[in-house]
Write a protein that holds these residues in place. Structure first.
Motif, PDB file in Angstrom:
ATOM      1  N   ARG A 176      32.410  51.128  36.857  1.00  0.00           N
ATOM      2  CA  ARG A 176      33.033  51.386  37.411  1.00  0.00           C
ATOM      3  C   ARG A 176      33.146  53.679  37.368  1.00  0.00           C
ATOM      4  O   ARG A 176      34.483  53.082  37.746  1.00  0.00           O
ATOM      5  CB  ARG A 176      34.174  50.581  36.904  1.00  0.00           C
ATOM      6  N   ARG A 219      38.776  36.749  45.651  1.00  0.00           N
ATOM      7  CA  ARG A 219      39.251  36.893  44.359  1.00  0.00           C
ATOM      8  C   ARG A 219      40.210  37.416  44.415  1.00  0.00           C
ATOM      9  O   ARG A 219      41.330  38.694  43.742  1.00  0.00           O
ATOM     10  CB  ARG A 219      38.339  38.370  43.692  1.00  0.00           C
ATOM     11  N   HIS A 242      42.254  39.200  46.213  1.00  0.00           N
ATOM     12  CA  HIS A 242      43.001  40.963  47.249  1.00  0.00           C
ATOM     13  C   HIS A 242      43.533  40.668  48.030  1.00  0.00           C
ATOM     14  O   HIS A 242      42.755  39.906  49.184  1.00  0.00           O
ATOM     15  CB  HIS A 242      41.533  41.566  47.357  1.00  0.00           C
ATOM     16  N   GLU A 270      40.051  49.017  45.014  1.00  0.00           N
ATOM     17  CA  GLU A 270      38.754  48.236  43.971  1.00  0.00           C
ATOM     18  C   GLU A 270      37.823  47.260  44.925  1.00  0.00           C
ATOM     19  O   GLU A 270      36.827  46.755  44.209  1.00  0.00           O
ATOM     20  CB  GLU A 270      40.162  48.012  43.102  1.00  0.00           C
ATOM     21  N   ALA A 271      38.960  46.472  45.849  1.00  0.00           N
ATOM     22  CA  ALA A 271      38.315  45.320  46.946  1.00  0.00           C
ATOM     23  C   ALA A 271      36.912  46.357  47.373  1.00  0.00           C
ATOM     24  O   ALA A 271      35.950  45.762  47.718  1.00  0.00           O
ATOM     25  CB  ALA A 271      39.548  45.095  48.027  1.00  0.00           C
ATOM     26  N   LEU A 324      35.047  47.999  43.712  1.00  0.00           N
ATOM     27  CA  LEU A 324      34.923  48.051  42.015  1.00  0.00           C
ATOM     28  C   LEU A 324      34.683  46.532  41.643  1.00  0.00           C
ATOM     29  O   LEU A 324      33.998  46.171  41.361  1.00  0.00           O
ATOM     30  CB  LEU A 324      36.058  48.213  41.723  1.00  0.00           C
ATOM     31  N   ASP A 325      35.075  45.687  42.488  1.00  0.00           N
ATOM     32  CA  ASP A 325      35.659  44.592  42.384  1.00  0.00           C
ATOM     33  C   ASP A 325      34.749  42.885  43.072  1.00  0.00           C
ATOM     34  O   ASP A 325      35.297  41.807  43.087  1.00  0.00           O
ATOM     35  CB  ASP A 325      37.636  44.406  42.386  1.00  0.00           C
ATOM     36  N   ASP A 326      34.140  43.439  43.785  1.00  0.00           N
ATOM     37  CA  ASP A 326      33.006  42.464  44.021  1.00  0.00           C
ATOM     38  C   ASP A 326      33.925  41.449  44.715  1.00  0.00           C
ATOM     39  O   ASP A 326      33.648  40.543  44.914  1.00  0.00           O
ATOM     40  CB  ASP A 326      32.237  41.968  43.091  1.00  0.00           C
ATOM     41  N   ALA A 327      34.818  42.280  45.801  1.00  0.00           N
ATOM     42  CA  ALA A 327      35.953  41.184  46.164  1.00  0.00           C
ATOM     43  C   ALA A 327      35.838  40.532  47.635  1.00  0.00           C
ATOM     44  O   ALA A 327      36.554  39.995  48.769  1.00  0.00           O
ATOM     45  CB  ALA A 327      37.644  41.422  46.191  1.00  0.00           C
TER      46      ALA A 327
END
Ligand SMILES: Nc1ncnc2c1ncn2[C@@H]1O[C@H](COP(=O)(O)OP(=O)(O)O)[C@@H](O)[C@H]1O
Ligand SMILES: [Mg+2]
Length: 359
Positions: A67, A254, A256, A262-263, A266-269
């Motif tokens: 991250r 996920r 978001h 983050e989306a 970082l979060d693979d969202a």
């Protein structure tokens, strides 16, 4: 290209903005794609503090690991000479003699956000008389701010309702009530969703403004536009005309609720559909609006125009990015790849457009 001198490209990356790390990752992809037969590459990193250094990174190392985002570190301090007769890099390492290092044919400022995508470095490059990739001073500066919305509205494009607030000046919720809830509170000049809060209760407005004002003395309060998030790439063709890519839809997964930092990284969202599942007529209207936005802001080279498409299929512009994320998996290169322009071709076209441009 044997016999011909290669084009000397300075790839400038990092920088003082909150998007430093993303810029470094974007630069890794650009550096990896520049054909060494055609280009001689000079890497210039800008540290988060704003110092320019000569860099020599392995492009493959400029990546997100876990991250954590990469950062420009130390190196020989350089500046760009602002003497147009000797456009090039000059070593200014403390304790050593000032020394001209190399001339530069074109600069690729792979910089996002403030001091990179906002007209400031573009102004410096104009002073130095060096051609550069991407929009000029005016378009870069206008696209960075809510001024964009005014110019686009003036060109007949649809934008959402918004209000502008300034740090330290009084405001009243009564004046903002017409925007309705929720609102998005944003620093006027940021990116990568940094400093943005979705506010669903006016009682939370002060705190959201504090966050935005930590990044900029000017903040926007925007009515939430309901709808799907669609982006469209614009690239200047060899006649200097804007050409739109197939658009992309960003779908959040996920849990978001909106496309926050983050989306994004970082979060693979997020899941992407290129092209989105929309009627051909709506896709055509998005592409047309993207080209009109490019023209309205007097862009050069490239832009990514981001939209909301409402449930009744109104095409509303959210923002224009004049140096969109440029990692090989970023939306802009991905949209062009699906539209038949691969990453190395994209980089070639941008450099060609920069060298062709008259000032
Ligand atoms: N007016 C709005 N209505 C609905 N969603 C919004 C609005 N403004 C921002 N958002 C959400 O916040 C994200 C980031 O906002 P954006 O203005 O695109 O800033 P950035 O320049 O940081 O990308 C958008 O992709 C979207 O998910
Ligand atoms: Mg955005």
């Amino acid at each position: 290209m044997s016999g011909e001198r290669r084009i000397r490209v300075a790839v400038v990356y990092g920088g003082r903005s909150s998007e430093h790390g993303i810029s470094v990752v974007s630069a890794g992809s650009v550096l990896g794609a520049l054909d060494p037969e055609k280009y001689e590459v000079v890497q210039v990193g800008i540290t988060p503090a704003g110092r320019w250094v000569l860099a020599d990174a392995d492009p493959a190392s400029l990546q997100i690991t876990g991250r954590s985002l990469p950062e420009v570190e130390k190196g020989t301090a350089v500046v760009l000479s602002t003497d147009p007769d000797s456009a090039g890099l000059v070593s200014v390492e403390p304790g050593s003699a000032v020394e001209a290092l190399t001339s530069v044919d074109v600069v690729f400022p792979v910089l996002h956000g403030r001091y990179g995508e906002d007209g400031t470095i573009q102004g410096l490059l104009e002073m130095a008389g060096v051609p550069y990739v991407g929009p000029g001073v005016l378009a870069s500066a206008a696209a960075m701010e809510e001024i964009t919305k005014r110019l686009l509205r003036d060109a007949g494009l649809e934008v959402g309702a918004f209000a502008v607030l300034r740090r330290g000046r009084p405001y009243s919720v009564v004046d903002l009530a017409d925007l309705g809830l929720p609102v998005f509170v944003k620093p006027a000049r940021a990116g990568s969703s940094v400093g943005i809060t979705k506010v669903t209760d006016w009682a939370d407005l002060d705190e959201a403004l504090e966050v935005a004002f930590a990044h900029d003395a000017k903040a926007l309060v925007e009515a939430a536009v309901p709808g799907r998030e669609i982006e469209c790439g614009v690239l200047e063709d060899d006649d200097g005309q804007p050409e739109a890519s197939l658009p992309a839809e960003i779908r959040l997964v996920r849990g978001h609720d909106w496309y926050d930092f983050e989306a994004k990284y970082l979060d693979d969202a997020c899941e992407f559909d290129i092209p989105p599942d929309l009627p051909p007529d709506t896709i055509a209207r998005i592409q047309d609006a993207a080209c009109r936005a490019f023209t309205a802001l007097e862009c050069n080279g490239l832009a990514r125009v981001d939209f909301f498409v409402t449930p009744d299929e109104k095409v509303v512009v959210n923002e224009v990015n004049t140096m969109p994320g440029f990692t090989s998996i970023s939306m802009f290169p991905q949209m062009w790849a699906v539209s038949g322009v691969d990453y190395p071709t994209l980089v070639d076209r941008l450099i060609r457009a920069a060298l062709r441009r008259e000032t």
